[in-house]
Design a protein around this motif. Structure first.
Motif, PDB file in Angstrom:
ATOM      1  N   VAL A 156       5.921   1.613  11.620  1.00  0.00           N
ATOM      2  CA  VAL A 156       4.522   1.179  11.543  1.00  0.00           C
ATOM      3  C   VAL A 156       3.981   1.295  10.128  1.00  0.00           C
ATOM      4  N   PHE A 157       4.116   2.483   9.524  1.00  0.00           N
ATOM      5  CA  PHE A 157       3.385   2.741   8.281  1.00  0.00           C
ATOM      6  C   PHE A 157       4.168   2.439   7.010  1.00  0.00           C
ATOM      7  N   PHE A 158       5.469   2.165   7.126  1.00  0.00           N
ATOM      8  CA  PHE A 158       6.198   1.716   5.943  1.00  0.00           C
ATOM      9  C   PHE A 158       6.485   0.219   6.014  1.00  0.00           C
ATOM     10  N   LEU A 159       7.090  -0.218   7.145  1.00  0.00           N
ATOM     11  CA  LEU A 159       7.380  -1.643   7.275  1.00  0.00           C
ATOM     12  C   LEU A 159       6.102  -2.455   7.430  1.00  0.00           C
ATOM     13  N   GLY A 160       5.129  -1.895   8.167  1.00  0.00           N
ATOM     14  CA  GLY A 160       3.861  -2.599   8.377  1.00  0.00           C
ATOM     15  C   GLY A 160       3.238  -3.048   7.057  1.00  0.00           C
ATOM     16  N   PRO A 161       2.995  -2.120   6.124  1.00  0.00           N
ATOM     17  CA  PRO A 161       2.411  -2.512   4.841  1.00  0.00           C
ATOM     18  C   PRO A 161       3.240  -3.544   4.084  1.00  0.00           C
ATOM     19  N   LEU A 162       4.575  -3.401   4.118  1.00  0.00           N
ATOM     20  CA  LEU A 162       5.398  -4.381   3.384  1.00  0.00           C
ATOM     21  C   LEU A 162       5.257  -5.761   4.007  1.00  0.00           C
TER      22      LEU A 162
ATOM     23  N   ALA B  30      -1.035  -9.797  -3.839  1.00  0.00           N
ATOM     24  CA  ALA B  30       0.082  -9.614  -2.911  1.00  0.00           C
ATOM     25  C   ALA B  30       1.280 -10.446  -3.355  1.00  0.00           C
TER      26      ALA B  30
ATOM     27  N   ALA C  24       9.970   9.701  14.059  1.00  0.00           N
ATOM     28  CA  ALA C  24      10.080   9.324  12.654  1.00  0.00           C
ATOM     29  C   ALA C  24      10.288   7.826  12.479  1.00  0.00           C
ATOM     30  N   THR C  25      11.172   7.228  13.310  1.00  0.00           N
ATOM     31  CA  THR C  25      11.404   5.785  13.160  1.00  0.00           C
ATOM     32  C   THR C  25      10.140   5.009  13.520  1.00  0.00           C
TER      33      THR C  25
ATOM     34  N   PHE D   1       7.075   6.094  13.183  1.00  0.00           N
ATOM     35  CA  PHE D   1       6.139   6.297  12.069  1.00  0.00           C
ATOM     36  C   PHE D   1       6.470   5.358  10.910  1.00  0.00           C
ATOM     37  N   LEU D   2       7.754   5.349  10.512  1.00  0.00           N
ATOM     38  CA  LEU D   2       8.137   4.510   9.370  1.00  0.00           C
ATOM     39  C   LEU D   2       8.062   3.032   9.718  1.00  0.00           C
TER      40      LEU D   2
ATOM     41  N   ILE E  79       2.740  -6.865   5.716  1.00  0.00           N
ATOM     42  CA  ILE E  79       1.407  -7.425   5.535  1.00  0.00           C
ATOM     43  C   ILE E  79       1.225  -7.949   4.110  1.00  0.00           C
ATOM     44  N   ILE E  80       1.942  -7.365   3.150  1.00  0.00           N
ATOM     45  CA  ILE E  80       1.915  -7.921   1.789  1.00  0.00           C
ATOM     46  C   ILE E  80       2.514  -9.323   1.812  1.00  0.00           C
TER      47      ILE E  80
ATOM     48  N   PHE F 263       0.001 -11.671   3.453  1.00  0.00           N
ATOM     49  CA  PHE F 263      -1.169 -11.924   2.599  1.00  0.00           C
ATOM     50  C   PHE F 263      -0.835 -12.809   1.403  1.00  0.00           C
TER      51      PHE F 263
END
Lengths: 272, 290
Positions: free
Chosen positions: B20-26, B263, B14-15, B17-18, B28-29, B32
């Motif tokens: 990569v897919f939760f912190l990653g997008p934030l 962004a 779970a950690t 997953f989060l 990258i914003i 950008f």
């Protein structure tokens, strides 16, 4: 004073439910041109949804892509919600157990961090996921929608299961360990059965939110996959047609059933 | 299996997953928002601060032009969100009191009624307001028929419609924390205050309000945050006059194709949200110490 308060409260509940009642009532309106002007009772819009041919103005001939697309959107929504619910429930539950029963460095920080996905505005998460997937070169697909939904639904499951776990007596698990059960056996035979109502409640919530998510899906669905809320959003943007009332009524109906089920489950777990 | 391996097996998936897919997008914003917008959409990987300059006023005026309208829309979003909080509070507070005094079964039923809309589709509930507020909609039909107005009101696609929509969507989120605070209210304190000669107003401001403050703050935070970044409500009910920062972000990503600028706007929304959360948790902590 007292009656004023009652009046205010009744007005409050009317405010919440009147709009829903309007949709249900007008879904039976026969007027195909201006759906807000009552023109007699009809079931045509429902029949149309289930594939029957319905007479309508010639100008709308192009518009009738409904039934197939609608069913496809519903199928997409259900598929996404099914996988999302499964993944989010497993991951959220394991986090709740780890934080509730384990001792490790950074435990408190992790607990705080896990609340963040619920509070992050969906537009921020939506565009973040969009740039993220595209920068990584991932094709937008069902998979990206499922990943996107999981990013925030894990937290919802976590919070609900954690609340249930907080109310449990750890003595049972200790007894199980003392009697020689491995952590895995204790988890499966002692902890999970006690957590079941919380896990079920979390899964139900995850399913409902996944089915209803519009903003995040809107950004990461790509062109080939449309979920039900995104489909309806598109219909509303193109200009509303009478079928939409029938669709909306069916959605309201199913949500009442699901909410009722959820409440019934909750009433069962706390026999008070 | 040892205890620690077991714990790691529970935590890791779970950690990861989060992470990569939760912190990653934030992250990258954030990245950008500091990159140069590409000429035909996309980005060029070079540092650029004028995405923020366009909003806050230090754009060079050649490549990027400062437009006060972005700041206006940002402030409007904050204003709408604050107004939504205020209206939800005023609407819910008396109702929460009323519900808290009902017999247990009726109370449960009322809580069910408040939670139910949460289970039904957001877009469907907003669509209902579209039907009601349209020029030929139910509201105008009713008002015209009763003779209260002679010409249809223009409500749809105004700022009022946006705030109305936000209040409608958010009201259950205000109600629940308020209700639990009011339900936990110490009745004997209220009685003592009245017995000691305080009038209703004094009792309310000195006893009831301070005791229910945590519920008010909790509700305010839960309503404020999703309101600020909302883009569905202004999209469906607002039209051009009711534009909010969420619509700006959406436009930058889906039509203007200026991702870095979008962004930067999203970063500001995220900043507002984090500031609100930090403030709320600091309040909660100081309240716990007091």
């Amino acid at each position: 004073m007292r009656s004023l308060l009652t009046l205010w409260s009744l007005a409050f509940f009317a405010f919440i439910y009147a709009p829903l009642a309007v949709i249900v009532a007008y879904s039976f309106n026969a007027n195909p041109v201006n759906m807000m002007i009552w023109d007699g009772f009809t079931l045509d819009w429902y029949r149309g949804l289930f594939g029957a041919a319905v007479e309508r103005p010639a100008s709308d001939a192009l518009y009738i892509e409904n039934t197939d697309q609608l069913l496809a959107a519903l199928r997409t929504s259900l598929t996404v919600a099914f996988f999302t619910t499964t993944i989010a429930t497993v991951l959220g539950t394991s986090l709740a157990i780890a934080l509730g029963r384990g001792r490790f460095v950074g435990q408190k920080a992790l607990g705080g961090f896990l609340l963040l996905p619920m509070m992050m505005p969906d537009i921020v998460l939506g565009i973040g996921l969009l740039i993220f997937f595209l920068t990584l070169g991932m094709q937008l697909s069902l998979l990206t929608i499922i990943i996107g939904h999981c990013t925030f639904l894990i937290s919802y499951v976590f919070v609900i299961v954690q609340a249930r776990l907080a109310g449990l007596d750890p003595a049972l698990e200790e007894a199980s360990a003392d009697l020689g059960a491995s952590p895995f056996v204790t988890l499966r035979k002692v902890l999970i059965p006690q957590l079941a109502p919380g896990i079920l409640g979390g899964a139900l919530l995850a399913f409902v939110i996944s089915m209803d998510d519009l903003v995040i899906t809107y950004f990461i669905a790509g062109t080939d996959n449309t979920t039900l809320p995104v489909f309806i959003f598109g219909m509303i943007r193109r200009g509303v047609k009478p079928e939409i009332n029938a669709i909306a009524t069916l959605i309201i109906l199913s949500s009442v059933v699901i909410a009722g089920l959820g409440l019934w489950l909750r009433a069962r777990k706390t026999p008070a | 299996m040892r205890q620690s391996t077991f714990l790691a097996a529970l935590l890791a998936p779970a950690t990861l997953f989060l992470g990569v897919f939760f912190l990653g997008p934030l992250l990258i914003i954030a990245v950008f928002s500091l990159l140069t917008p590409g000429l035909y959409g996309g980005v060029e990987w070079s540092f650029y601060h004028q995405n923020y300059g366009r909003i806050f006023g230090w754009a060079d005026g050649i490549m990027e032009i400062y437009e006060p309208v972005y700041l206006q829309i940002l402030l409007r979003s904050l204003g709408f969100a604050a107004l939504t909080v205020g209206l939800c509070l005023v609407i819910c507070y008396p109702v929460a009191f009323w519900v808290a005094r009902l017999p247990p079964r009726a109370r449960l039923f009322c809580l069910f009624l408040v939670t139910l809309p949460f289970f039904s589709s957001l877009i469907v509930r907003l669509y209902a307001w579209l039907l009601i507020l349209k020029p030929s909609g139910l509201l105008n039909q009713t008002l015209l028929a009763t003779g209260l107005i002679q010409t249809p009101l223009e409500i749809l696609y105004t700022q009022s419609a946006v705030v109305l929509g936000l209040v409608y969507v958010m009201v259950p989120f205000m109600f629940l924390p308020l209700y639990s605070a009011i339900d936990n209210l110490d009745r004997s304190m209220v009685e003592a205050s009245m017995d000691l000669g305080a009038n209703r107003v004094q009792t309310f401001t000195k006893v009831v309000l301070p005791q229910t403050l945590p519920g008010i703050i909790g509700g305010a935070v839960i309503v404020f945050i999703p309101s600020v970044g909302n883009f569905i409500v202004p999209d469906v009910l607002g039209g051009a006059k009711g534009l909010m920062v969420g619509n700006l972000v959406e436009q930058q990503f889906l039509s203007a194709r200026n991702w870095p600028f979008g962004a930067a706007l999203a970063m500001i929304v995220m900043g507002v949200v984090l500031a609100t959360l930090l403030y709320a948790s600091a309040r909660a902590r100081s309240a716990a110490h007091a």
